[in-house]
Design a protein around this motif. Structure first.
Motif, PDB file in Angstrom:
ATOM      1  N   PHE A 177      45.745 102.159  62.991  1.00  0.00           N
ATOM      2  CA  PHE A 177      45.634 100.819  63.557  1.00  0.00           C
ATOM      3  C   PHE A 177      45.965 100.949  65.048  1.00  0.00           C
ATOM      4  CE2 PHE A 177      46.909 100.103  59.130  1.00  0.00           C
ATOM      5  CZ  PHE A 177      46.005  99.132  58.716  1.00  0.00           C
ATOM      6  N   GLU A 178      45.107 100.429  65.931  1.00  0.00           N
ATOM      7  CA  GLU A 178      45.364 100.612  67.363  1.00  0.00           C
ATOM      8  C   GLU A 178      44.859  99.427  68.165  1.00  0.00           C
ATOM      9  OE1 GLU A 178      42.913 101.199  69.800  1.00  0.00           O
ATOM     10  OE2 GLU A 178      41.193 101.228  68.453  1.00  0.00           O
ATOM     11  N   ASP A 179      45.479  99.241  69.350  1.00  0.00           N
ATOM     12  CA  ASP A 179      45.072  98.169  70.252  1.00  0.00           C
ATOM     13  C   ASP A 179      44.862  98.680  71.676  1.00  0.00           C
ATOM     14  OD1 ASP A 179      47.623  98.618  71.214  1.00  0.00           O
ATOM     15  OD2 ASP A 179      48.395  96.624  70.755  1.00  0.00           O
ATOM     16  N   THR A 180      44.518  99.936  71.829  1.00  0.00           N
ATOM     17  CA  THR A 180      44.296 100.692  73.072  1.00  0.00           C
ATOM     18  C   THR A 180      45.595 101.072  73.782  1.00  0.00           C
ATOM     19  OG1 THR A 180      44.106  98.870  74.691  1.00  0.00           O
ATOM     20  CG2 THR A 180      42.115  99.452  73.446  1.00  0.00           C
ATOM     21  N   ARG A 181      46.680 100.368  73.521  1.00  0.00           N
ATOM     22  CA  ARG A 181      47.963 100.729  74.138  1.00  0.00           C
ATOM     23  C   ARG A 181      48.876 101.435  73.150  1.00  0.00           C
ATOM     24  NH1 ARG A 181      49.743  94.882  76.221  1.00  0.00           N
ATOM     25  NH2 ARG A 181      49.470  94.607  73.972  1.00  0.00           N
ATOM     26  N   ARG A 182      48.745 101.088  71.883  1.00  0.00           N
ATOM     27  CA  ARG A 182      49.655 101.573  70.862  1.00  0.00           C
ATOM     28  C   ARG A 182      48.866 101.805  69.581  1.00  0.00           C
ATOM     29  NH1 ARG A 182      53.127  97.631  67.610  1.00  0.00           N
ATOM     30  NH2 ARG A 182      54.347  98.954  66.225  1.00  0.00           N
ATOM     31  N   ALA A 183      49.283 102.809  68.822  1.00  0.00           N
ATOM     32  CA  ALA A 183      48.646 103.079  67.530  1.00  0.00           C
ATOM     33  C   ALA A 183      49.716 103.304  66.480  1.00  0.00           C
ATOM     34  CB  ALA A 183      47.735 104.300  67.617  1.00  0.00           C
ATOM     35  N   VAL A 184      49.443 102.829  65.285  1.00  0.00           N
ATOM     36  CA  VAL A 184      50.314 103.052  64.138  1.00  0.00           C
ATOM     37  C   VAL A 184      49.509 103.813  63.094  1.00  0.00           C
ATOM     38  CG1 VAL A 184      51.657 101.971  62.294  1.00  0.00           C
ATOM     39  CG2 VAL A 184      51.692 100.995  64.597  1.00  0.00           C
ATOM     40  N   LEU A 185      50.090 104.882  62.585  1.00  0.00           N
ATOM     41  CA  LEU A 185      49.417 105.739  61.613  1.00  0.00           C
ATOM     42  C   LEU A 185      50.092 105.600  60.258  1.00  0.00           C
ATOM     43  CD1 LEU A 185      47.351 108.027  60.977  1.00  0.00           C
ATOM     44  CD2 LEU A 185      49.144 109.663  61.654  1.00  0.00           C
ATOM     45  N   TYR A 186      49.268 105.308  59.244  1.00  0.00           N
ATOM     46  CA  TYR A 186      49.737 105.293  57.860  1.00  0.00           C
ATOM     47  C   TYR A 186      49.119 106.472  57.127  1.00  0.00           C
ATOM     48  CZ  TYR A 186      51.923 100.647  57.836  1.00  0.00           C
ATOM     49  OH  TYR A 186      52.753  99.572  58.050  1.00  0.00           O
ATOM     50  N   THR A 217      44.343  93.834  72.918  1.00  0.00           N
ATOM     51  CA  THR A 217      45.706  93.788  73.438  1.00  0.00           C
ATOM     52  C   THR A 217      46.334  92.394  73.375  1.00  0.00           C
ATOM     53  OG1 THR A 217      44.771  93.500  75.655  1.00  0.00           O
ATOM     54  CG2 THR A 217      45.342  95.742  74.981  1.00  0.00           C
ATOM     55  N   ARG A 218      45.534  91.374  73.107  1.00  0.00           N
ATOM     56  CA  ARG A 218      46.086  90.025  72.985  1.00  0.00           C
ATOM     57  C   ARG A 218      46.722  89.783  71.626  1.00  0.00           C
ATOM     58  NH1 ARG A 218      40.659  87.007  74.742  1.00  0.00           N
ATOM     59  NH2 ARG A 218      39.939  88.604  73.261  1.00  0.00           N
ATOM     60  N   ASP A 219      46.412  90.647  70.658  1.00  0.00           N
ATOM     61  CA  ASP A 219      46.969  90.512  69.314  1.00  0.00           C
ATOM     62  C   ASP A 219      48.334  91.187  69.232  1.00  0.00           C
ATOM     63  OD1 ASP A 219      44.689  89.204  68.244  1.00  0.00           O
ATOM     64  OD2 ASP A 219      43.681  91.140  68.023  1.00  0.00           O
ATOM     65  N   ASP A 220      49.161  90.710  68.322  1.00  0.00           N
ATOM     66  CA  ASP A 220      50.389  91.424  67.980  1.00  0.00           C
ATOM     67  C   ASP A 220      50.020  92.440  66.911  1.00  0.00           C
ATOM     68  OD1 ASP A 220      53.554  91.436  68.016  1.00  0.00           O
ATOM     69  OD2 ASP A 220      52.914  91.545  65.920  1.00  0.00           O
ATOM     70  N   LEU A 221      50.103  93.705  67.264  1.00  0.00           N
ATOM     71  CA  LEU A 221      49.584  94.744  66.377  1.00  0.00           C
ATOM     72  C   LEU A 221      50.295  94.743  65.029  1.00  0.00           C
ATOM     73  CD1 LEU A 221      47.590  97.053  66.052  1.00  0.00           C
ATOM     74  CD2 LEU A 221      49.281  98.604  67.027  1.00  0.00           C
ATOM     75  N   ASP A 222      51.612  94.608  65.016  1.00  0.00           N
ATOM     76  CA  ASP A 222      52.347  94.647  63.752  1.00  0.00           C
ATOM     77  C   ASP A 222      51.945  93.490  62.837  1.00  0.00           C
ATOM     78  OD1 ASP A 222      53.933  96.983  64.237  1.00  0.00           O
ATOM     79  OD2 ASP A 222      55.103  95.812  65.655  1.00  0.00           O
ATOM     80  N   THR A 223      51.757  92.320  63.436  1.00  0.00           N
ATOM     81  CA  THR A 223      51.324  91.168  62.645  1.00  0.00           C
ATOM     82  C   THR A 223      49.940  91.397  62.056  1.00  0.00           C
ATOM     83  OG1 THR A 223      52.620  89.635  64.008  1.00  0.00           O
ATOM     84  CG2 THR A 223      50.818  88.699  62.714  1.00  0.00           C
TER      85      THR A 223
END
Length: 216
Positions: A111-120, A88-94
């Protein structure tokens, strides 16, 4: 057909509840780094992978050198999906931009950070999911496990068709061998030579009918 085309995931599924419970335990002890929290999502993926007969292989290096946190393969060892965790300390989009620049596949990857996920999928970003909402998490997993590349889908259909045709093909070939043994003197001599070879190398008691079946 291997895969999860028809899989339906309920947000009240025990595995999803266990995921949130595991994250809560980490939060209580202040563990927020990737190596700790990613195990929760890994366990979740592994659970549903079993349902669609896929296997989650952690830390597998791909041919181009990319190394996702997880690669999902089916029984034919075909790659069906990928997973990359960040904390969660990372910027997921970056972080996603960095991974894509390094050649991470975009056929079917979370791609996920436990709070948000992006699906390709299909090479494009197809969804952004709030993992803090159980229904959104279930939607993400459904989309992920239902995905099948066109080439893999054609391959699986070909296997099904071939499996259906094998008994008929074997029956036709058996009839052809029997007919040729009766009518074709050249074939009959060749078969007799092969039969003798089978007796010498396999079993002297092997029957001619068994050799016919083996050929078919």
């Amino acid at each position: 057909m291997a895969g999860g085309q028809g899989i339906q995931i309920n947000e009240r599924d025990r595995a999803i509840q266990a995921y949130y419970e595991e994250l809560a335990r980490y939060e209580r002890v202040g563990a927020e780094h990737e190596l700790a929290v990613r195990s929760a999502f890994q366990n979740l993926l592994a659970h549903f992978a079993q349902q669609v007969k896929w296997t989650l292989v952690p830390e597998k290096t791909l041919a181009n050198g990319a190394r996702p946190d997880g690669v999902l393969q089916d029984a034919s060892r075909l790659y069906r999906g990928y997973w990359e965790a960040k904390d969660t300390r990372d910027d997921l989009d970056t972080e996603i931009g960095k991974k894509l620049a390094r050649g991470y596949p975009t056929t079917n990857i979370i791609f996920e950070d436990t709070r948000r996920a992006v699906l390709y999928q299909f090479g494009f970003k197809v969804g952004d999911f709030d993992l803090r909402v159980p229904r959104k998490l279930a939607d993400l997993l459904e989309h992920f496990f239902r995905y099948t590349e066109a080439d893999i889908e054609r391959f699986e259909r070909a296997i099904e068709v071939f499996r259906e045709r094998i008994p008929k093909l074997a029956e036709e070939l058996q009839a052809l061998i029997t007919r040729e043994r009766q009518q074709n003197t050249t074939f009959r001599a060749a078969f007799q030579t092969f039969y003798q070879t089978c007796q010498e190398s396999i079993d002297p008691r092997i029957s001619e009918s068994a050799v016919e079946e083996m050929l078919a």
